[in-house]
Design an enzyme around this catalytic site. Structure first.
Site, PDB file in Angstrom:
ATOM      1  N   ASP A 122      -0.166  -4.829   5.763  1.00  0.00           N
ATOM      2  CA  ASP A 122      -1.231  -5.690   5.252  1.00  0.00           C
ATOM      3  C   ASP A 122      -1.183  -5.807   3.732  1.00  0.00           C
ATOM      4  OD1 ASP A 122      -1.954  -2.956   5.172  1.00  0.00           O
ATOM      5  OD2 ASP A 122      -4.024  -3.489   4.761  1.00  0.00           O
ATOM      6  N   GLU A 123      -1.763  -6.881   3.247  1.00  0.00           N
ATOM      7  CA  GLU A 123      -2.070  -7.102   1.834  1.00  0.00           C
ATOM      8  C   GLU A 123      -0.861  -6.968   0.897  1.00  0.00           C
ATOM      9  OE1 GLU A 123      -6.811  -6.134   1.630  1.00  0.00           O
ATOM     10  OE2 GLU A 123      -5.462  -4.499   1.131  1.00  0.00           O
ATOM     11  N   VAL A 124       0.240  -7.607   1.268  1.00  0.00           N
ATOM     12  CA  VAL A 124       1.368  -7.711   0.334  1.00  0.00           C
ATOM     13  C   VAL A 124       1.084  -8.900  -0.584  1.00  0.00           C
ATOM     14  CG1 VAL A 124       3.829  -8.181   0.095  1.00  0.00           C
ATOM     15  CG2 VAL A 124       3.006  -6.689   1.935  1.00  0.00           C
ATOM     16  N   HIS A 167       0.835  -1.214   0.000  1.00  0.00           N
ATOM     17  CA  HIS A 167       0.000   0.000   0.000  1.00  0.00           C
ATOM     18  C   HIS A 167       0.863   1.255   0.000  1.00  0.00           C
ATOM     19  CE1 HIS A 167      -4.073  -1.604   0.396  1.00  0.00           C
ATOM     20  NE2 HIS A 167      -3.584  -2.523   1.206  1.00  0.00           N
TER      21      HIS A 167
END
Length: 842
Positions: A513-515, A427
């Site tokens: 988060d969300e790699v 992100h």
């Protein structure tokens, strides 16, 4: 002659461009949802209908149409256009030569198929603008844009939503004002007495010296109510407010005693006195903030109060869509009123960097601006409807150092801790593009070492990946020393701004988060790191990163915080199936872990409890109840996302932190859930319960465009959250018998719903300049030939018309069921603030 020819050519070109620009402004566009689940499941068909409202023909093939769109277009089924995706939600439609010339008054329809479903207004395209093919610097916002749904889809959803609301609204019964506990969140004990205390400009304010800041702030607020401050005095005999230091009360606890002659607030801490003052304000009439008052009557009461959780937090994302400093200060006033003591400030993401950092001006010059571009070289491409204008908020904007220091000071005065979030390593697209810009400039200046100092990507990386949001270039490279230089630099600057504000930075949230899968796998820098550090797998790179940034923060005496992924370890079954466990490596590192992922049936329903049981400090941030960007209900006209379900005020209110299965009523699609669904899920142990730090509500801003949209989707949900974060555990949450629990819940909910309808929402009409909260539309059913209607919060008035006109405050008031005549429209009002209109056709 040559110069004259060039001049004439330039003049002709400018004239032609101006003429084309004037014409393109006359094109109106309507977006139409045709059908969900077409041509197959989990796809839908839709159209753009373009109309030439000019008196001359226009060739659309000279222009491209750009816009934001949350769905992936599979194919354009008409032969007049083609589509292209540019990462994230950024889309382009180009027109086919010879098939897109519009005569005056003519329309052109572009049909296409896209992935997923399209349920409400938030699913539609936004931020449409035209770009001239011959000169991309010419971009024109689409002036007239309309969203429409298939009539059957819209009418069915509206009818269903109104019926569901009618059924739920029955859970609250009308209560007389005398029965209401007039303080929100509900105190530990509350006893109302006969009589009133009269507050006026002649009232004295008496306080112990330790409470000078709280007294000054309260007196400043009184000046907005009374037109001037009250007199501060050492002692008083009658008609006074006293702030008294006592011994033995825990932090944030207070006692409030109001008699006809005096108000006494007692506490052992500054925060306790502050919260006692907030409760005193709630005892004032809700309309006290509407205009200057000569005198304010306050109910006499005896109150003792204490918070259930010491950590009560609200997170706001200002990266996707910006909120200016004035709106943040107003939000802090709101949080303070309802005793929320932490503001989690999400300052950067893929689509924006929102805080000035000394020596790195590119972060705000590039990362803080969005506008028309295809290369992100000097600013970011449009996202979430931000359009082509690089100066326009909410796509563009940032806080200067001065702004941020002011925000910190303002929050500290109101006993709110600000925790900054700096998203890493995923992100991070805004930061990456900004540092690319810096790198290029310094390389051109012949300063390669300085250029690489804060570079966030491996320039030789050929990795292929796609993030959840559709980006392939949004993850920092964790093998580069420059990545850690960057994080360290930003954190040091944050520490300095806190110091200037007289505050202390203790915790930094580094995202985590969300790699996406595939990242780093073709990076030479990563390959070298894995060899040097003997890192066996790409999964292990994650633990290497978390360990390294934790050490970085600890060296600065800061606590590491992040989303749930920072505490998770990936494991594989013999069959290759992936699952996640609490990572034993960091249990003793004092991480603060924010766990949001409890989507019912998603496989991580019990993740919060598993991490807490393992020893992590857990902040419950449940998507099912506390993602306030989710829509209130399933209605085509109701804005908001819904991937994690629908979140109305009652869901925020009935969340049971220590057993959230018990209050799980519906899945992400709104279908009923049975408690047996959770029979094999991990429960919170007594030890795990000690590791629940508190609870947090979140407002992600992808679809929150401006202050009005923020206040609508936030309020009144935030009030349900505030109740659950502060008030003691309710009896209905403790009861083992389901019938008894439900009966107790209805009593509690009725009190809360009446308090909102009769008092709190009226207060918010005026408080802090007034909030544009959501008035819930009426619940409506057509039964036995008659229309029946009710409201979610007793105290709301329903107005209706029978001729198809829009209801106003002067329309008929709904009192009892009636037979529909013609086209009936109903609308709920709190004061002058109205709800969406419900249309019932006979």
């Amino acid at each position: 002659m040559k110069r004259l020819f060039l001049l004439l050519l330039t003049t002709a070109t400018l004239f032609a461009n101006a003429q084309q620009t004037q014409l393109i402004q006359k094109i109106s566009i309507e977006w139409q949802l045709k059908q969900n689940d077409y041509p197959k499941s989990d796809q839908f068909s839709a159209s753009f209908v373009l109309k030439n409202n000019a008196k001359s023909p226009i060739s659309l093939q000279d222009w491209d149409l750009f816009f934001s769109y949350p769905r992936e277009i599979v194919s354009v089924t008409s032969k007049n256009a083609i589509s292209k995706a540019h990462g994230g939600e950024f889309r382009q439609i180009s027109f086919v030569d010879g098939k897109a010339t519009l005569a005056a008054g003519q329309t052109l329809t572009i049909n296409y198929v896209a992935k997923g479903k399209s349920m409400n207004v938030t699913d539609a395209p936004s931020g449409l603008y035209w770009v001239a093919k011959r000169n991309p610097k010419i971009n024109i916002a689409v002036g007239s844009f309309k969203i429409s749904f298939a009539k059957k889809h819209e009418e069915e959803l509206t009818k269903q939503a109104a019926e569901v609301a009618f059924s739920k609204n029955k859970n609250a019964t009308v209560l007389p004002a005398k029965q209401l506990v007039k303080i929100l969140p509900k105190p530990v004990s509350y006893q109302e007495n006969e009589g009133l205390f009269s507050l006026s400009a002649t009232t004295k304010l008496v306080f112990d010296s330790v409470f000078v800041q709280e007294a000054a702030l309260f007196n400043q607020e009184l000046s907005t109510l009374l037109g001037k401050t009250v007199i501060e005095a050492a002692t008083a005999q009658t008609n006074y407010i006293q702030l008294k230091l006592v011994q033995g009360l825990p932090n944030e606890n207070y006692q409030l005693s109001v008699t006809k002659n005096r108000v006494l607030i007692s506490a052992s801490s500054n925060s306790g006195i502050f919260y006692g003052l907030q409760s005193l304000k709630m005892l004032m009439p809700p309309t006290a903030w509407a205009k200057k008052q000569q005198q304010i009557s306050i109910q006499t009461v005896e109150v003792k109060d204490a918070p259930r959780f010491g950590y009560r937090s609200f997170m706001l994302d200002v990266a996707r869509n910006f909120q200016n400093k004035a709106q943040i200060l107003k939000l802090i006033d709101l949080l303070a009123l309802y005793k929320i003591n932490t503001f989690h400030f999400h300052l950067n993401d893929d689509e924006g960097w929102r805080i000035e950092i000394k020596d790195l001006p590119e972060l705000t010059q590039v990362g803080g601006r969005r506008g028309h571009t295809l290369d992100d070289a000097n600013y970011l491409k449009p996202a979430y409807g931000s359009g082509a204008d690089t100066l326009a908020a909410p796509g563009s904007g940032y806080y200067t150092r001065k702004d941020f220091v002011e925000i910190l000071k303002y929050a500290k005065q109101r006993h709110i801790t600000v925790i900054p979030e700096l998203e890493t390593p995923g992100h991070a697209r805004a930061a990456i593009k900004a540092m690319d810009n810096r790198y290029r400039k310094l390389m051109q200046e012949g300063k390669p070492e300085e250029a690489r100092q804060y570079l966030l990507r491996d320039t030789l990386d050929q990795s292929v990946y796609r993030s959840v949001q559709g980006y392939n270039d949004n993850v920092m490279n964790i093998a580069l020393p420059s990545t850690y230089n960057f994080i360290s630099k930003v954190v040091d600057e944050m520490v300095e701004m806190y110091r200037l504000a007289g505050a202390t930075l203790k915790t930094v949230h580094l995202g985590g988060d969300e790699v996406p899968k595939g990242v780093w796998e073709k990076s030479p820098a990563i390959a070298k790191l894995m060899q040097q550090e003997q890192i066996a797998t790409y999964d292990d790179l994650w633990y290497h990163y978390i360990g390294k940034v934790n050490k970085l923060l600890k060296s600065k005496e800061l606590q590491m915080a992040g989303w749930e992924e920072i505490a998770m370890r990936k494991i594989y079954s013999p069959e290759g199936k992936v699952s996640y466990i609490a990572n034993p490596d960091f249990v003793n590192e004092n991480f603060q872990v924010y766990v949001w992922n409890n989507v019912w049936g998603g496989g991580n329903d019990d993740l919060s409890y598993r991490l807490a049981n393992a020893g992590y400090n857990v902040v419950l941030s449940a998507v099912t109840n506390y993602y306030f960007d989710l829509a209130y209900q399933n209605d085509a006209a109701e804005p908001g996302l819904y991937w994690g379900g629908y979140v109305d005020t009652d869901k925020a209110f009935y969340f049971s932190p220590f057993d959230y299965y018990k209050t799980a009523t519906e899945d992400a699609k709104g279908k009923p859930l049975q408690l047996s669904f959770f029979k094999d899920k991990v429960r919170l142990t007594d030890k795990g319960k000690q590791n629940i730090v508190g609870i947090q509500s979140q407002l992600w801003s992808e679809k929150v465009n401006g202050a009005k949209a923020m206040e609508y989707i936030l309020l009144p949900k935030l009030l349900g959250y505030a109740e659950r974060a502060w008030a003691q555990e309710p009896n209905w949450s403790l009861a083992s018998d389901s019938a008894k629990s439900w009966s107790q819940y209805l009593v509690d909910w009725s009190g809360f719903a009446n308090l909102l309808g009769q008092r709190e929402l009226k207060r918010l009409t005026y408080y802090a300049g007034g909030f544009q909260f959501r008035v819930p539309p009426p619940g409506v059913v057509l039964a036995s030939g008659k229309i029946q209607a009710n409201t979610q919060f007793p105290g709301i008035t329903i107005k209706y018309t029978t001729d198809g006109s829009e209801p106003t405050l002067n329309s008929k008031t709904y009192i009892k069921a009636f037979e529909p005549i013609g086209n009936v429209k109903l609308k709920a009002f709190i004061g002058i603030v109205g709800s969406r209109t419900i249309n019932i056709k006979k």
